[in-house]
Design a protein around this motif. Structure first.
Motif, PDB file in Angstrom:
ATOM      1  N   PHE A  78       1.203  -1.193  -0.037  1.00 29.91           N
ATOM      2  CA  PHE A  78      -0.095   0.030  -0.019  1.00 29.91           C
ATOM      3  C   PHE A  78       1.295   1.477   0.164  1.00 29.91           C
ATOM      4  O   PHE A  78       2.125   1.215   0.109  1.00 29.91           O
ATOM      5  CB  PHE A  78      -0.913   0.100   1.048  1.00 29.91           C
ATOM      6  CG  PHE A  78      -1.986  -1.169   1.094  1.00 29.91           C
ATOM      7  CD1 PHE A  78      -3.164  -0.961   0.505  1.00 29.91           C
ATOM      8  CD2 PHE A  78      -2.082  -2.206   1.918  1.00 29.91           C
ATOM      9  CE1 PHE A  78      -4.164  -1.892   0.627  1.00 29.91           C
ATOM     10  CE2 PHE A  78      -2.947  -2.957   1.667  1.00 29.91           C
ATOM     11  CZ  PHE A  78      -4.141  -2.875   1.105  1.00 29.91           C
ATOM     12  N   PRO A  79       1.142   2.757  -0.419  1.00 33.09           N
ATOM     13  CA  PRO A  79       1.089   3.375  -0.387  1.00 33.09           C
ATOM     14  C   PRO A  79       1.288   3.861   0.799  1.00 33.09           C
ATOM     15  O   PRO A  79       0.406   3.136   1.781  1.00 33.09           O
ATOM     16  CB  PRO A  79      -0.408   4.436  -1.263  1.00 33.09           C
ATOM     17  CG  PRO A  79      -0.549   4.059  -2.202  1.00 33.09           C
ATOM     18  CD  PRO A  79      -1.207   2.042  -1.526  1.00 33.09           C
ATOM     19  N   TRP A  85      -3.307   8.242  -0.625  1.00 31.65           N
ATOM     20  CA  TRP A  85      -4.401   7.872  -0.516  1.00 31.65           C
ATOM     21  C   TRP A  85      -5.473   8.338  -0.223  1.00 31.65           C
ATOM     22  O   TRP A  85      -6.680   8.012  -0.866  1.00 31.65           O
ATOM     23  CB  TRP A  85      -4.016   7.210   0.869  1.00 31.65           C
ATOM     24  CG  TRP A  85      -3.491   5.982   2.341  1.00 31.65           C
ATOM     25  CD1 TRP A  85      -2.068   5.719   2.060  1.00 31.65           C
ATOM     26  CD2 TRP A  85      -4.175   4.522   1.567  1.00 31.65           C
ATOM     27  NE1 TRP A  85      -2.164   4.300   2.202  1.00 31.65           N
ATOM     28  CE2 TRP A  85      -3.370   3.560   2.522  1.00 31.65           C
ATOM     29  CE3 TRP A  85      -5.390   4.280   0.877  1.00 31.65           C
ATOM     30  CZ2 TRP A  85      -3.827   2.363   2.341  1.00 31.65           C
ATOM     31  CZ3 TRP A  85      -6.595   2.665   1.678  1.00 31.65           C
ATOM     32  CH2 TRP A  85      -5.012   2.257   1.739  1.00 31.65           C
ATOM     33  N   LEU A  86      -5.747   9.099  -0.412  1.00 28.98           N
ATOM     34  CA  LEU A  86      -6.732   9.984  -0.990  1.00 28.98           C
ATOM     35  C   LEU A  86      -6.695  10.359  -2.405  1.00 28.98           C
ATOM     36  O   LEU A  86      -7.921  10.197  -2.753  1.00 28.98           O
ATOM     37  CB  LEU A  86      -6.764  11.648  -0.208  1.00 28.98           C
ATOM     38  CG  LEU A  86      -7.579  12.173  -0.682  1.00 28.98           C
ATOM     39  CD1 LEU A  86      -8.790  12.671   0.276  1.00 28.98           C
ATOM     40  CD2 LEU A  86      -7.245  14.280  -0.038  1.00 28.98           C
ATOM     41  N   SER A 192       1.693   5.993 -10.431  1.00 28.44           N
ATOM     42  CA  SER A 192       2.504   4.822 -11.254  1.00 28.44           C
ATOM     43  C   SER A 192       3.290   4.181 -10.569  1.00 28.44           C
ATOM     44  O   SER A 192       4.372   3.505 -10.829  1.00 28.44           O
ATOM     45  CB  SER A 192       2.486   5.882 -12.561  1.00 28.44           C
ATOM     46  OG  SER A 192       3.601   7.120 -12.458  1.00 28.44           O
ATOM     47  N   ARG A 193       3.989   5.412  -9.583  1.00 26.67           N
ATOM     48  CA  ARG A 193       5.097   4.690  -8.788  1.00 26.67           C
ATOM     49  C   ARG A 193       4.764   4.072  -7.688  1.00 26.67           C
ATOM     50  O   ARG A 193       5.604   3.342  -6.715  1.00 26.67           O
ATOM     51  CB  ARG A 193       5.925   6.060  -8.236  1.00 26.67           C
ATOM     52  CG  ARG A 193       5.745   7.046  -8.988  1.00 26.67           C
ATOM     53  CD  ARG A 193       6.724   8.163  -7.685  1.00 26.67           C
ATOM     54  NE  ARG A 193       7.260   8.960  -9.536  1.00 26.67           N
ATOM     55  CZ  ARG A 193       6.963  10.071  -9.298  1.00 26.67           C
ATOM     56  NH1 ARG A 193       5.358  10.250  -9.106  1.00 26.67           N
ATOM     57  NH2 ARG A 193       6.902  11.559 -10.079  1.00 26.67           N
ATOM     58  N   GLU A 194       3.339   3.460  -7.438  1.00 24.14           N
ATOM     59  CA  GLU A 194       2.847   2.508  -6.682  1.00 24.14           C
ATOM     60  C   GLU A 194       2.769   0.711  -6.937  1.00 24.14           C
ATOM     61  O   GLU A 194       2.924   0.690  -8.505  1.00 24.14           O
ATOM     62  CB  GLU A 194       1.812   3.477  -5.738  1.00 24.14           C
ATOM     63  CG  GLU A 194       1.769   4.646  -5.566  1.00 24.14           C
ATOM     64  CD  GLU A 194       2.535   4.412  -3.983  1.00 24.14           C
ATOM     65  OE1 GLU A 194       2.557   3.357  -3.200  1.00 24.14           O
ATOM     66  OE2 GLU A 194       3.385   5.872  -3.747  1.00 24.14           O
ATOM     67  N   ASP A 195       2.997   0.143  -6.222  1.00 27.11           N
ATOM     68  CA  ASP A 195       2.420  -0.675  -7.247  1.00 27.11           C
ATOM     69  C   ASP A 195       1.163  -1.566  -7.749  1.00 27.11           C
ATOM     70  O   ASP A 195      -0.020  -0.509  -7.354  1.00 27.11           O
ATOM     71  CB  ASP A 195       2.152  -2.490  -5.604  1.00 27.11           C
ATOM     72  CG  ASP A 195       2.289  -3.532  -6.238  1.00 27.11           C
ATOM     73  OD1 ASP A 195       2.318  -4.290  -7.003  1.00 27.11           O
ATOM     74  OD2 ASP A 195       1.200  -3.936  -5.424  1.00 27.11           O
ATOM     75  N   LEU A 252       1.130   1.330 -18.070  1.00 27.46           N
ATOM     76  CA  LEU A 252       0.428   3.348 -17.676  1.00 27.46           C
ATOM     77  C   LEU A 252       2.203   3.611 -16.639  1.00 27.46           C
ATOM     78  O   LEU A 252       2.676   4.184 -16.548  1.00 27.46           O
ATOM     79  CB  LEU A 252      -0.004   3.142 -16.878  1.00 27.46           C
ATOM     80  CG  LEU A 252      -0.292   4.803 -17.077  1.00 27.46           C
ATOM     81  CD1 LEU A 252      -0.570   5.722 -18.571  1.00 27.46           C
ATOM     82  CD2 LEU A 252      -2.010   4.985 -16.173  1.00 27.46           C
ATOM     83  N   LYS A 253       3.057   2.327 -16.286  1.00 24.38           N
ATOM     84  CA  LYS A 253       3.538   2.394 -14.970  1.00 24.38           C
ATOM     85  C   LYS A 253       4.734   2.585 -16.067  1.00 24.38           C
ATOM     86  O   LYS A 253       6.147   3.076 -15.153  1.00 24.38           O
ATOM     87  CB  LYS A 253       3.966   1.639 -14.366  1.00 24.38           C
ATOM     88  CG  LYS A 253       4.902   1.072 -13.086  1.00 24.38           C
ATOM     89  CD  LYS A 253       5.079   0.089 -12.146  1.00 24.38           C
ATOM     90  CE  LYS A 253       5.683   0.322 -10.471  1.00 24.38           C
ATOM     91  NZ  LYS A 253       5.151   1.500 -10.076  1.00 24.38           N
TER      92      LYS A 253
END
Length: 321
Positions: A78-79, A85-86, A192-195, A252-253
Motif C-alpha cells: 500500500f502507499p 491514499w486520498l 504510477s510509482r506505487e505497486d 502505464l507504469k
C-alpha cells in the motif's frame, strides 16, 4: 579477500530484476485494448437486462472479489503517504464507479456508436495534456495518428448510427470522456510509482463500495434477468476490469500516458471485428473502412515505439518483473 567477495557476490542470485522486457508493456496494452473492446460487445447484450447503476455494481463487485482472492496469495504494498491514499480513493470512485455508471447511462439515451466516438476523444485530451503539462511532448506523428483514428471512429459511427440521440446522452458521453482522461492522468502522475496491482485492487474495491447504493435495484434485476445475462456482467468484472485494468496499470507504469492512451484508438476496430466474429454482424463497408483507418492511425501514433521496444527486447533480454 577481494576475490572471494567477488566470487560470493557472483554466486548469489539476484533477488530483484532490474528492468522488464521492453516489449511487455506494449503487449499488456494491446491485451487491455482487446479485453476492453470485448466489453462493448457484451454490454450491448447484457444492457437489455440491467440498468446502468446495478450493472456497474455487479461488474465492480465481481472484479473486487476476484482480485481480493488473488491478494490472499500476494502481499499488498500500500502507499505510505496520506495524500496518495486520498488520491487513490478519489481515483477509484471516479474510474470504477462514476465513469462506469455515466457511460452506461449515456448508452441508454444515445446511439452506442456515437457514444463510443465521443468517449474516444479522451486519448486526444490525454495526449495534449500530458504533452503540455507532464512534459511528455507532442510528436507530430502522435497527433496525426490520433486525428486519422478519430476520422475512422467517425466513419464507424456514421455506418452504425441508428438515429437514437438525445442532448442528455451527448452530455453524459462528454462527461465520460473527461472522466476517462482525468483518471488516466491522475493515475500516471500520482499513482504510477506505487505497486500497480495493489492500486488497481484498492481502486476497484473502493469503486464497488461506492456503487453499493445500487444494491437494492441489483437484487431485483438479478432475480429477473436470465442467467446468461448475469454471467455476462460477471465476465465484465473479471476480464475487462480485474484483468485488463491490472495490465493497464502495469503498462502505464512503464510508458508515457499520452502515447499509451493512443493505443485505445484501436478499440473501435476490434469491436467491429469481434461483433462480426461473435455476433455475426457483418460490418457495413463504411464501418470496415473506418476500422482500417483506426488501425492505420494507431500504427502511425504508436507503431514505431512498439517495433523499437520489441527489437530492443530481443537484442537486450531482461528478467521478467
Amino acid at each position: 579477500m577481494k576475490s572471494s567477495e567477488d566470487s560470493l557476490r557472483t554466486s548469489m542470485p539476484n533477488p530483484e530484476p532490474k528492468t522488464a522486457p521492453r516489449g511487455l508493456p506494449w503487449i499488456a496494452a494491446l491485451l487491455t485494448m482487446t479485453f476492453w473492446a470485448s466489453s462493448f460487445v457484451v454490454i450491448r447484450d447484457a444492457g437489455e437486462a440491467f440498468s446502468p447503476g446495478p450493472m456497474a455494481l455487479l461488474r465492480g463487485a465481481s472484479a473486487a472479489l476476484v482480485l481480493s482472492v488473488w491478494m490472499l496469495f500476494r502481499r499488498p504494498r500500500f502507499p505510505s503517504g496520506k495524500v496518495t491514499w486520498l488520491i487513490m480513493i478519489l481515483w477509484g470512485v471516479a474510474w470504477f464507479a462514476v465513469y462506469v455508471v455515466v457511460l452506461n447511462a449515456a448508452e441508454k439515451s444515445i446511439d452506442a456508436g456515437t457514444a463510443a466516438m465521443i468517449v474516444n476523444i479522451a486519448p486526444l485530451i490525454i495526449a495534449v495534456f500530458a504533452g503540455l503539462v507532464l512534459g511528455e511532448g507532442l510528436p507530430k506523428r502522435l497527433i496525426i495518428g490520433i486525428i486519422v483514428s478519430l476520422l475512422g471512429i467517425g466513419m464507424i459511427t456514421a455506418a452504425t448510427f441508428t438515429g437514437f440521440f438525445t442532448v442528455g446522452g451527448l452530455v453524459l458521453s462528454l462527461v465520460a470522456a473527461l472522466l476517462y482522461a482525468s483518471c488516466v492522468l491522475l493515475q500516471k502522475h500520482f499513482l504510477s510509482r506505487e505497486d500497480s496491482v495493489t492500486v488497481t485492487w484498492a481502486g476497484i474495491f473502493v469503486g464497488a463500495l461506492a456503487s453499493l447504493v445500487f444494491a437494492p435495484a441489483l437484487v431485483t434485476e438479478v432475480a429477473a434477468a436470465p442467467l446468461n445475462m448475469t454471467l455476462q456482467v460477471v465476465y465484465l468484472g473479471v476480464v475487462p476490469t480485474a484483468i485488463a485494468f491490472n495490465l493497464w496499470g502495469y503498462a502505464l507504469k512503464h510508458l508515457p500516458a499520452g502515447l499509451l492512451s493512443s493505443s485505445s484508438l484501436v478499440v473501435p476496430a476490434i469491436v467491429v471485428l469481434l461483433a462480426w466474429i461473435v455476433l455475426g454482424e457483418v460490418p457495413p463497408p463504411l464501418a470496415a473502412a473506418g476500422g482500417v483507418l483506426c488501425l492505420a492511425g494507431a500504427a502511425t501514433a504508436i507503431g514505431p515505439q512498439i517495433a523499437g521496444a520489441l527489437r530492443r527486447s530481443r537484442s537486450q533480454p531482461s528478467a521478467l518483473p
